[in-house]
Design a protein around this motif. Structure first.
Motif, mmCIF file in Angstrom:
data_model
loop_
_atom_site.group_PDB
_atom_site.id
_atom_site.type_symbol
_atom_site.label_atom_id
_atom_site.label_comp_id
_atom_site.label_asym_id
_atom_site.label_seq_id
_atom_site.Cartn_x
_atom_site.Cartn_y
_atom_site.Cartn_z
ATOM 1 N N ARG A 1 -2.723 10.602 -4.842
ATOM 2 C CA ARG A 1 -3.513 9.427 -5.172
ATOM 3 C C ARG A 1 -3.191 8.308 -4.186
ATOM 4 O O ARG A 1 -2.074 8.230 -3.672
ATOM 5 N N THR A 2 -4.179 7.439 -3.962
ATOM 6 C CA THR A 2 -3.968 6.271 -3.113
ATOM 7 C C THR A 2 -4.408 5.022 -3.864
ATOM 8 O O THR A 2 -5.201 5.094 -4.805
ATOM 9 N N LYS A 3 -3.908 3.877 -3.411
ATOM 10 C CA LYS A 3 -4.297 2.624 -4.060
ATOM 11 C C LYS A 3 -5.737 2.242 -3.754
ATOM 12 O O LYS A 3 -6.354 1.479 -4.502
ATOM 13 N N GLU A 4 -6.297 2.779 -2.640
ATOM 14 C CA GLU A 4 -7.677 2.451 -2.299
ATOM 15 C C GLU A 4 -8.666 3.029 -3.313
ATOM 16 O O GLU A 4 -9.716 2.445 -3.569
ATOM 17 N N GLU A 5 -8.345 4.198 -3.870
ATOM 18 C CA GLU A 5 -9.224 4.823 -4.851
ATOM 19 C C GLU A 5 -8.396 5.226 -6.069
ATOM 20 O O GLU A 5 -8.107 6.414 -6.271
ATOM 21 N N PRO A 6 -8.008 4.256 -6.885
ATOM 22 C CA PRO A 6 -7.101 4.543 -7.992
ATOM 23 C C PRO A 6 -7.690 5.430 -9.076
ATOM 24 O O PRO A 6 -6.955 6.011 -9.871
ATOM 25 N N ASN B 1 -9.675 10.838 -12.334
ATOM 26 C CA ASN B 1 -8.396 10.935 -13.038
ATOM 27 C C ASN B 1 -8.556 11.488 -14.442
ATOM 28 O O ASN B 1 -7.740 12.291 -14.904
ATOM 29 N N ASP B 2 -9.611 11.068 -15.124
ATOM 30 C CA ASP B 2 -9.808 11.459 -16.518
ATOM 31 C C ASP B 2 -11.008 12.389 -16.642
ATOM 32 O O ASP B 2 -12.043 12.186 -15.998
ATOM 33 N N ASN C 1 0.838 -1.183 0.000
ATOM 34 C CA ASN C 1 0.000 0.000 0.000
ATOM 35 C C ASN C 1 0.881 1.244 0.000
ATOM 36 O O ASN C 1 1.866 1.323 0.733
ATOM 37 N N GLU C 2 0.543 2.205 -0.843
ATOM 38 C CA GLU C 2 1.367 3.404 -0.911
ATOM 39 C C GLU C 2 0.549 4.593 -1.386
ATOM 40 O O GLU C 2 -0.600 4.461 -1.802
ATOM 41 N N VAL C 3 1.181 5.746 -1.319
ATOM 42 C CA VAL C 3 0.561 7.002 -1.734
ATOM 43 C C VAL C 3 1.413 7.588 -2.851
ATOM 44 O O VAL C 3 2.639 7.467 -2.848
ATOM 45 N N PHE C 4 0.741 8.227 -3.803
ATOM 46 C CA PHE C 4 1.442 8.830 -4.940
ATOM 47 C C PHE C 4 1.293 10.343 -4.865
ATOM 48 O O PHE C 4 0.176 10.865 -4.784
ATOM 49 N N PHE C 5 2.406 11.058 -4.879
ATOM 50 C CA PHE C 5 2.430 12.511 -4.872
ATOM 51 C C PHE C 5 2.938 12.975 -6.238
ATOM 52 O O PHE C 5 4.129 12.815 -6.548
ATOM 53 N N ASP C 6 2.035 13.531 -7.060
ATOM 54 C CA ASP C 6 2.400 13.924 -8.423
ATOM 55 C C ASP C 6 3.097 12.786 -9.172
ATOM 56 O O ASP C 6 4.057 13.002 -9.912
ATOM 57 N N GLY C 7 2.637 11.564 -8.955
ATOM 58 C CA GLY C 7 3.197 10.424 -9.674
ATOM 59 C C GLY C 7 4.359 9.746 -8.980
ATOM 60 O O GLY C 7 4.751 8.637 -9.377
ATOM 61 N N MET C 8 4.943 10.368 -7.960
ATOM 62 C CA MET C 8 6.026 9.737 -7.208
ATOM 63 C C MET C 8 5.422 8.783 -6.183
ATOM 64 O O MET C 8 4.553 9.163 -5.395
ATOM 65 N N ALA C 9 5.889 7.527 -6.184
ATOM 66 C CA ALA C 9 5.322 6.494 -5.321
ATOM 67 C C ALA C 9 6.086 6.432 -4.004
ATOM 68 O O ALA C 9 7.316 6.326 -3.990
ATOM 69 N N SER C 10 5.329 6.471 -2.902
ATOM 70 C CA SER C 10 5.972 6.530 -1.584
ATOM 71 C C SER C 10 6.854 5.318 -1.310
ATOM 72 O O SER C 10 7.920 5.446 -0.695
ATOM 73 N N PHE C 11 6.447 4.135 -1.761
ATOM 74 C CA PHE C 11 7.288 2.953 -1.562
ATOM 75 C C PHE C 11 8.159 2.677 -2.782
ATOM 76 O O PHE C 11 9.376 2.479 -2.669
ATOM 77 N N GLY C 12 7.559 2.665 -3.965
ATOM 78 C CA GLY C 12 8.299 2.307 -5.167
ATOM 79 C C GLY C 12 9.458 3.231 -5.456
ATOM 80 O O GLY C 12 10.525 2.791 -5.911
#
Length: 215
Positions: free
Chosen positions: A91-96, A130-131, A2-13
């Motif tokens: 963005r979060t993985k819970e609500e992609p 998103n769109d 589980n992770e959070v994305f800030f402007d496309g940057m992934a907190s874990f990845g």
């Protein structure tokens, strides 16, 4: 993971951060009440000005653990520089399918064993899709078509692009739409179904585009 994305940057990845806590509160409605002298209760003026409810900013908080093998002063400096005080799409993985827009604030604690990064954000009330929703149609030989534009909770004025002039019947009004691209304040989509009838020459194309926002 589980992770959070800030402007496309992934907190874990991208950063190797382990998400330990995530809180996204619902925005509070801006309620307006006026006390009635010598009367019971209060007068509710929440929707009096615009006919709809408006909302306060939405609070967001994510807490991340940084393992010793991942932590470095350079990483800490980079994270604070990237996030603290910056407005980011979140963005979060819970609500992609949705994203938030908020200004971030960071704090980091390091006890020598584990570093903990807390990211708080003051977000706009809405969860944006998103769109952008795009509905394209072509008028047939009858010269008339009826469409239903469904919309999320946020009231929105769509962008309309017509290849030739048409008329739109919406909410009991007949509205002229010129050829080209425009936004008309009397064509505003509310929550749910928005049925309208379009009349024009055969083969005229009409494109509706709008950004949906949910609570």
């Amino acid at each position: 993971m589980n992770e959070v994305f800030f402007d496309g940057m992934a907190s874990f990845g991208d950063w190797g951060l382990y998400l330990t806590s995530l809180t996204i509160d619902a925005p509070k409605p801006k309620e307006i009440y006026v006390e009635i002298p010598n009367g019971d209760g209060a007068l509710d003026l929440t929707e009096a000005l615009t006919g709809e409810v408006h909302y306060e900013s939405r609070p967001f908080e994510a807490v991340f653990a940084i393992k010793p093998e991942t932590y470095s002063v350079d990483l800490e400096r980079w994270l604070i520089g990237y996030l603290n005080g910056k407005q980011r799409t979140i963005r979060t993985k819970e609500e992609p399918g949705y994203y938030l827009v908020g200004r971030c604030a960071t704090s980091l604690k390091n006890d020598g064993v584990l570093a903990v990064l807390t990211v708080k954000a003051t977000c706009k009330p809405w969860k944006y899709k998103n769109d952008v929703t795009a509905i394209n149609m072509t008028i047939g030989a009858s010269g008339t078509l009826t469409i239903n534009l469904t919309n999320e909770r946020k009231r929105v004025i769509p962008t309309i692009t017509a290849s030739a002039a048409v008329t739109v019947v919406f909410n009991g009004q007949t509205i002229s739409v010129n050829a080209g691209t425009q936004r008309l304040t009397n064509i505003a989509l509310s929550y749910g179904d928005n049925v309208m009838t379009i009349t024009g020459a055969e083969s005229t194309t009409v494109l509706f585009e709008y950004q949906e926002g949910a609570l």
